[in-house]
Enzyme design. Sequence first.
Site, PDB file in Angstrom:
ATOM      1  N   TRP A  91       0.738  -1.247   0.167  1.00 22.85           N
ATOM      2  CA  TRP A  91      -0.036   0.005   0.033  1.00 22.85           C
ATOM      3  C   TRP A  91       0.907   1.293   0.007  1.00 22.85           C
ATOM      4  CZ3 TRP A  91      -3.649  -2.279   4.329  1.00 22.85           C
ATOM      5  CH2 TRP A  91      -4.733  -2.876   3.665  1.00 22.85           C
ATOM      6  N   ASN A 129       1.621   1.132 -10.168  1.00 21.70           N
ATOM      7  CA  ASN A 129       0.459   1.142 -10.517  1.00 21.70           C
ATOM      8  C   ASN A 129      -0.592   1.746  -9.719  1.00 21.70           C
ATOM      9  OD1 ASN A 129      -1.785   0.283 -12.864  1.00 21.70           O
ATOM     10  ND2 ASN A 129      -2.452  -0.862 -10.910  1.00 21.70           N
ATOM     11  N   GLU A 173      -5.912  -1.892 -17.521  1.00 25.04           N
ATOM     12  CA  GLU A 173      -4.852  -0.969 -17.539  1.00 25.04           C
ATOM     13  C   GLU A 173      -5.153   0.449 -16.677  1.00 25.04           C
ATOM     14  OE1 GLU A 173      -3.290  -0.255 -21.567  1.00 25.04           O
ATOM     15  OE2 GLU A 173      -2.441  -2.445 -21.688  1.00 25.04           O
ATOM     16  N   ASP A 186      -5.937   4.153  -9.437  1.00 25.70           N
ATOM     17  CA  ASP A 186      -4.649   3.763 -10.573  1.00 25.70           C
ATOM     18  C   ASP A 186      -4.148   4.929 -11.054  1.00 25.70           C
ATOM     19  OD1 ASP A 186      -4.433   1.310 -12.441  1.00 25.70           O
ATOM     20  OD2 ASP A 186      -4.751   2.921 -13.867  1.00 25.70           O
ATOM     21  N   ASP A 217       5.513  -5.036  -9.623  1.00 27.76           N
ATOM     22  CA  ASP A 217       4.110  -5.328  -9.315  1.00 27.76           C
ATOM     23  C   ASP A 217       2.964  -5.094 -10.142  1.00 27.76           C
ATOM     24  OD1 ASP A 217       2.277  -6.258  -7.007  1.00 27.76           O
ATOM     25  OD2 ASP A 217       1.595  -4.139  -6.928  1.00 27.76           O
ATOM     26  N   GLU A 241       5.164  -8.969 -12.729  1.00 25.38           N
ATOM     27  CA  GLU A 241       4.143  -9.963 -12.300  1.00 25.38           C
ATOM     28  C   GLU A 241       2.935  -9.794 -13.349  1.00 25.38           C
ATOM     29  OE1 GLU A 241       0.664 -10.286  -9.066  1.00 25.38           O
ATOM     30  OE2 GLU A 241       1.243  -8.296  -9.703  1.00 25.38           O
ATOM     31  N   ARG A 358       0.942 -16.010   4.761  1.00 23.01           N
ATOM     32  CA  ARG A 358       2.082 -14.910   4.977  1.00 23.01           C
ATOM     33  C   ARG A 358       2.411 -15.084   6.357  1.00 23.01           C
ATOM     34  NH1 ARG A 358      -0.845  -9.786   1.877  1.00 23.01           N
ATOM     35  NH2 ARG A 358      -0.682 -10.693  -0.086  1.00 23.01           N
TER      36      ARG A 358
HETATM   37  C1  ABC Z   1      -6.273  -7.057   0.673  1.00 24.16           C
HETATM   38  C2  ABC Z   1      -6.707  -7.573   1.966  1.00 24.16           C
HETATM   39  C3  ABC Z   1      -7.100  -9.139   1.591  1.00 24.16           C
HETATM   40  C4  ABC Z   1      -8.163  -9.104   1.029  1.00 24.16           C
HETATM   41  C5  ABC Z   1      -8.185  -8.648  -0.281  1.00 24.16           C
HETATM   42  C6  ABC Z   1      -9.608  -8.497  -1.030  1.00 24.16           C
HETATM   43  O1  ABC Z   1      -7.818  -7.134  -0.236  1.00 24.16           O
HETATM   44  O2  ABC Z   1      -5.067  -7.825   2.522  1.00 24.16           O
HETATM   45  O3  ABC Z   1      -7.184  -9.526   2.870  1.00 24.16           O
HETATM   46  O4  ABC Z   1      -8.874 -10.411   0.621  1.00 24.16           O
HETATM   47  C7  ABC Z   1      -1.818  -6.121  -1.911  1.00 24.16           C
HETATM   48  C8  ABC Z   1      -1.844  -6.934  -0.766  1.00 24.16           C
HETATM   49  C9  ABC Z   1      -3.093  -7.577  -0.319  1.00 24.16           C
HETATM   50  C10 ABC Z   1      -4.235  -6.867  -0.620  1.00 24.16           C
HETATM   51  C11 ABC Z   1      -4.195  -6.171  -1.861  1.00 24.16           C
HETATM   52  C12 ABC Z   1      -5.440  -4.987  -2.083  1.00 24.16           C
HETATM   53  O5  ABC Z   1      -3.125  -5.256  -1.835  1.00 24.16           O
HETATM   54  O6  ABC Z   1      -0.772  -7.812  -0.690  1.00 24.16           O
HETATM   55  O7  ABC Z   1      -2.984  -8.311   0.892  1.00 24.16           O
HETATM   56  O8  ABC Z   1      -5.368  -7.529  -0.421  1.00 24.16           O
HETATM   57  O9  ABC Z   1      -5.307  -4.023  -0.971  1.00 24.16           O
HETATM   58  C13 ABC Z   1      -0.279  -7.870  -6.588  1.00 24.16           C
HETATM   59  C14 ABC Z   1       0.568  -8.405  -5.435  1.00 24.16           C
HETATM   60  C15 ABC Z   1      -0.369  -8.424  -4.390  1.00 24.16           C
HETATM   61  C16 ABC Z   1      -0.960  -7.138  -4.006  1.00 24.16           C
HETATM   62  C17 ABC Z   1      -1.178  -6.133  -5.121  1.00 24.16           C
HETATM   63  C18 ABC Z   1      -1.799  -4.655  -5.273  1.00 24.16           C
HETATM   64  C19 ABC Z   1      -0.915  -6.482  -6.457  1.00 24.16           C
HETATM   65  O10 ABC Z   1       1.232  -9.527  -5.798  1.00 24.16           O
HETATM   66  O11 ABC Z   1       0.025  -8.920  -3.132  1.00 24.16           O
HETATM   67  O12 ABC Z   1      -1.986  -6.999  -3.096  1.00 24.16           O
HETATM   68  O13 ABC Z   1      -0.346  -3.849  -5.002  1.00 24.16           O
HETATM   69  C20 ABC Z   1      -4.662  -9.184  -9.300  1.00 24.16           C
HETATM   70  C21 ABC Z   1      -3.496  -8.450 -10.122  1.00 24.16           C
HETATM   71  C22 ABC Z   1      -2.343  -8.697  -9.293  1.00 24.16           C
HETATM   72  C23 ABC Z   1      -2.530  -8.656  -7.916  1.00 24.16           C
HETATM   73  C24 ABC Z   1      -3.478  -9.693  -7.385  1.00 24.16           C
HETATM   74  C25 ABC Z   1      -3.353  -9.688  -5.786  1.00 24.16           C
HETATM   75  O14 ABC Z   1      -4.616  -9.225  -7.866  1.00 24.16           O
HETATM   76  O15 ABC Z   1      -3.621  -8.350 -11.437  1.00 24.16           O
HETATM   77  O16 ABC Z   1      -1.402  -7.597  -9.835  1.00 24.16           O
HETATM   78  N1  ABC Z   1      -0.954  -8.808  -7.298  1.00 24.16           N
HETATM   79  C26 ABC Z   1      -7.444 -13.047 -11.770  1.00 24.16           C
HETATM   80  C27 ABC Z   1      -6.878 -11.945 -12.666  1.00 24.16           C
HETATM   81  C28 ABC Z   1      -5.388 -11.349 -11.994  1.00 24.16           C
HETATM   82  C29 ABC Z   1      -5.990 -10.843 -10.510  1.00 24.16           C
HETATM   83  C30 ABC Z   1      -6.196 -12.195  -9.879  1.00 24.16           C
HETATM   84  C31 ABC Z   1      -6.518 -12.176  -8.383  1.00 24.16           C
HETATM   85  O17 ABC Z   1      -7.507 -12.867 -10.697  1.00 24.16           O
HETATM   86  O18 ABC Z   1      -6.499 -12.036 -14.017  1.00 24.16           O
HETATM   87  O19 ABC Z   1      -4.783 -10.152 -12.892  1.00 24.16           O
HETATM   88  O20 ABC Z   1      -4.469 -10.552  -9.914  1.00 24.16           O
HETATM   89  O21 ABC Z   1      -7.547 -11.066  -8.199  1.00 24.16           O
HETATM   90  C32 ABC Z   1      -6.540 -17.983 -13.048  1.00 24.16           C
HETATM   91  C33 ABC Z   1      -6.736 -17.238 -14.240  1.00 24.16           C
HETATM   92  C34 ABC Z   1      -6.175 -15.870 -13.762  1.00 24.16           C
HETATM   93  C35 ABC Z   1      -6.982 -15.463 -12.466  1.00 24.16           C
HETATM   94  C36 ABC Z   1      -6.947 -16.612 -11.390  1.00 24.16           C
HETATM   95  C37 ABC Z   1      -7.743 -15.987 -10.096  1.00 24.16           C
HETATM   96  O22 ABC Z   1      -7.374 -17.853 -11.906  1.00 24.16           O
HETATM   97  O23 ABC Z   1      -5.851 -17.644 -15.248  1.00 24.16           O
HETATM   98  O24 ABC Z   1      -6.374 -14.753 -14.699  1.00 24.16           O
HETATM   99  O25 ABC Z   1      -6.509 -14.165 -11.889  1.00 24.16           O
HETATM  100  O26 ABC Z   1      -7.055 -19.311 -13.508  1.00 24.16           O
HETATM  101 CA    CA Z   2      -2.835   1.399 -14.366  1.00 20.95          CA
END
Ligand code: ABC
Ligand code: CA
Length: 496
Positions: A91, A129, A173, A186, A217, A241, A358
């Site tokens: 964050w 981002n 995007e 964003d 990220d 990523e 974690r």
């Molecule tokens: C917070 C809370 C959690 C709560 C959540 C809703 O909100 O902490 O308890 O459950 C950070 C933190 C998280 C936090 C988030 C949001 O921010 O680490 O704890 O969660 O506040 C990166 C990092 C990740 C980070 C962020 C944000 C980005 O690794 O740790 O989270 O800076 C998307 C993004 C990806 C992101 C991921 C978490 O979400 O693209 O960058 N990770 C589909 C989409 C993906 C998407 C994914 C999950 O869903 O295509 O783009 O990722 O939402 C497959 C398909 C995929 C599909 C999956 C689920 O299934 O082929 O396409 O992915 O079969």
């Molecule tokens: Ca963006």
Amino acid sequence: AAKADQWKGKSIYQLFTDRFAPPSATAPARTSPLPETCDPIQQTWCGGTWLSIIDKLDYIQGMGFDAIWISPVSQNIDVYTPYNYAYHGYWVNDPLVLNPRFGSADDLKALSNSLHARGMYLMVDVVVNNVPSLNAYDAVNSTALKLDGSLWTDPSEFHPQCWIDYSNQTSVENCWLGDDKVALMDVNTENPTVVSTLNSWIGNLTSTYGIDGLRIDAAKHVPGPFWTKFCEASGVFCIGEVYGSDINFAASFQTQKYMDSVLGYPFYYGIVNGFGTPSGNMSNFVEIAQQTLATFPQPGLLGNFIENHDLPRWRNTTSDPQLAYNAMVAQFIFDGLPIVYYGQEQDFSHGAGDPYNRAALWPSNYANTTTYQHIRRLNDIRHAVIGNNTQFNGKNFLDSQTTIVASTKTDVAFRKGPLLAVLTNRGSPAVPQAFGVPTSGWSAQSAVIDLLSCKQYAVGSGGAISVSYAASGYGGMPYIFVSQADAAALKICGDV
Ligand code: ABC
Ligand code: CA
């Protein structure tokens, strides 16, 4: 600073700065009070810092890793949210300021210096981002932005609010990650002020702190051309990523030269489908492996993982250790840079997803588990074949692409340079079973050594190798064969 060429052949240990090592006499806590136990469900700081990582570098290097990937280093919002606190470091509200929860500028330099003194690399996670906000629907007004401590205080520095529709790349995007509890606004990565500020920041960050590589990220949430300039400005290896199974889309980051490489999400799904369940779908693993090799210009730079902080722990969904050991051989021997998520070596199984995946590492006492030793062995094998420049038909390990040599519904054999991996998803078979590789590449009557068990096998007629999976004892374990002459030179199994 290190470029893609220098990262080729490295293996990486991914850790959460807050969770990897506890405060100590040499690494005092930056946060107080600390919770008595670090229960991931509390989603709060557990006290790990850049200095506490230094305390435990022996543990990481003892497993044979060449690099660590740490949490984002920039300042986060430091307030209570519906998902509690920003212990994970994602964050970021001001990339230009270091996160005081993790330490000082000197502490980060000390970490980087300690790594370099060991011949290891530092990879830092970077978030550009998005910027968090607690008032999703009124976030982009300058007063709210100032209150949130955001670097960006002009509304033109953000894209207007909309939640992402994953079926539409423009939406991916320009719309927002997160949700209405913690919105991830964003950032307008087409705004010239934003672009120049971020580019000069990243060049400074890598040179000031001796950073050797970046994990980018949310890479798919920013138009690719932004990354080309950003990664150039960073002067170091960039791995993005790109979360998802679409191989062509992920490969476009390399073909379009947006960045050096991406995390191997497609290959991850292949490993899960192939090795995630006893008698899983090995044909799917083979299919994804072949498409990966055919589509990425440089599969040798992909980051190969079987778990991370957004995914279930491997042992949460797959309890049979034999499957884990096979999956890890695929992770380490196939083209790419192996990335092990902290706790994988301790068989952590709590963790169906964020935040359970974690947990703090310290309750494990950093034990020398069988899995820790398996990982050490895999890193040793890689170092030995790379260091000795061991060849097969004139090709060495790093310069030859994996080829699938044989497969069935439950087994696969693939060669990369001098190594032949023979893997199975049979798990713990109830009755003894066997798998034959008709043409191993070695000649009949020659001898080969399995570098995992150090046992010798004879190559049969036509170059065939047959392995058996005993019901008890060794079970459905993986094999990594080399010629006996190579095994003798590699010294992994002593004098053979
Ligand atoms: C917070 C809370 C959690 C709560 C959540 C809703 O909100 O902490 O308890 O459950 C950070 C933190 C998280 C936090 C988030 C949001 O921010 O680490 O704890 O969660 O506040 C990166 C990092 C990740 C980070 C962020 C944000 C980005 O690794 O740790 O989270 O800076 C998307 C993004 C990806 C992101 C991921 C978490 O979400 O693209 O960058 N990770 C589909 C989409 C993906 C998407 C994914 C999950 O869903 O295509 O783009 O990722 O939402 C497959 C398909 C995929 C599909 C999956 C689920 O299934 O082929 O396409 O992915 O079969
Ligand atoms: Ca963006």
